[in-house]
Design a protein around this motif. Structure first.
Motif, mmCIF file in Angstrom:
data_model
loop_
_atom_site.group_PDB
_atom_site.id
_atom_site.type_symbol
_atom_site.label_atom_id
_atom_site.label_comp_id
_atom_site.label_asym_id
_atom_site.label_seq_id
_atom_site.Cartn_x
_atom_site.Cartn_y
_atom_site.Cartn_z
ATOM 1 N N ASP A 86 0.844 -1.465 0.185
ATOM 2 C CA ASP A 86 -0.127 0.016 0.291
ATOM 3 C C ASP A 86 0.907 1.412 0.311
ATOM 4 N N ALA A 87 0.989 1.682 -0.530
ATOM 5 C CA ALA A 87 1.438 3.722 -0.838
ATOM 6 C C ALA A 87 1.567 4.007 -0.612
ATOM 7 N N ASP A 88 -0.094 3.970 0.760
ATOM 8 C CA ASP A 88 -0.393 5.675 1.386
ATOM 9 C C ASP A 88 0.216 4.847 2.769
ATOM 10 N N ASN A 89 0.438 3.318 2.988
ATOM 11 C CA ASN A 89 1.297 3.050 4.456
ATOM 12 C C ASN A 89 2.746 3.181 4.422
ATOM 13 N N PRO A 90 2.798 4.051 5.299
ATOM 14 C CA PRO A 90 4.826 4.055 5.497
ATOM 15 C C PRO A 90 5.376 2.771 6.196
ATOM 16 N N LEU A 91 4.423 1.943 6.385
ATOM 17 C CA LEU A 91 4.759 1.003 6.908
ATOM 18 C C LEU A 91 4.834 -0.881 6.285
ATOM 19 N N TYR A 141 7.564 -3.234 5.620
ATOM 20 C CA TYR A 141 7.610 -4.032 7.128
ATOM 21 C C TYR A 141 6.747 -4.998 7.202
ATOM 22 N N ASP A 142 5.268 -4.383 7.011
ATOM 23 C CA ASP A 142 3.747 -5.433 7.281
ATOM 24 C C ASP A 142 3.430 -6.299 6.523
ATOM 25 N N LYS A 143 4.262 -6.562 5.183
ATOM 26 C CA LYS A 143 4.329 -7.576 4.537
ATOM 27 C C LYS A 143 5.380 -8.382 4.369
ATOM 28 N N ARG A 144 6.645 -7.864 5.611
ATOM 29 C CA ARG A 144 7.331 -8.667 5.438
ATOM 30 C C ARG A 144 7.034 -9.945 7.256
ATOM 31 N N ARG A 145 6.142 -9.340 7.574
ATOM 32 C CA ARG A 145 5.864 -9.990 8.465
ATOM 33 C C ARG A 145 4.822 -10.665 8.926
ATOM 34 N N ARG A 146 4.160 -11.084 7.501
ATOM 35 C CA ARG A 146 3.063 -12.079 6.853
ATOM 36 C C ARG A 146 3.485 -13.538 7.233
ATOM 37 N N PRO A 147 2.947 -14.479 7.257
ATOM 38 C CA PRO A 147 3.491 -15.706 6.725
ATOM 39 C C PRO A 147 3.612 -16.191 6.128
ATOM 40 N N PRO A 148 4.068 -17.816 5.453
ATOM 41 C CA PRO A 148 4.198 -17.974 4.519
ATOM 42 C C PRO A 148 2.796 -18.222 3.975
#
Length: 96
Positions: free
Chosen positions: A21-26, A29-36
């Motif tokens: 999401d371009a509007d979310n600065p994090l 980071y959130d994408k990397r914390r998603r489970p496989p």
């Protein structure tokens, strides 16, 4: 086709990974914390082997913590483990 080309039309972005999401600065980071594969709960046979074999043996229950899967309990059988996994509704994020 070049050595590093991907399958599909060249004028469309890859659908393999959802966009951040371009509007979310994090968002990165959130994408990397998603489970496989977006699986928050899973079960494994306590004594190893394939998950569908020996359905009456105990299973280790694991839950995604944002960084790794951690054991949270045991189930007496495959059916009980599958029931525990399915308690979490699709789209629910336990980390949120």
């Amino acid at each position: 086709m070049g050595k590093h080309s991907r399958p599909g039309p060249s004028n469309q972005p890859s659908r393999a990974v959802p966009r951040a999401d371009a509007d979310n600065p994090l968002a990165a980071y959130d994408k990397r914390r998603r489970p496989p594969m977006d699986i928050y709960r899973r079960h494994r046979p306590a004594h190893g082997g394939a998950g569908h074999l020996r359905p009456d043996e105990p299973r280790v229950l694991e839950e995604w913590t944002g960084f790794a899967y951690e054991p949270v309990g045991t189930a007496p059988s495959l059916a009980a483990a599958q029931e525990w996994v399915n308690e979490l509704q699709v789209g629910d994020d336990p980390a949120a």
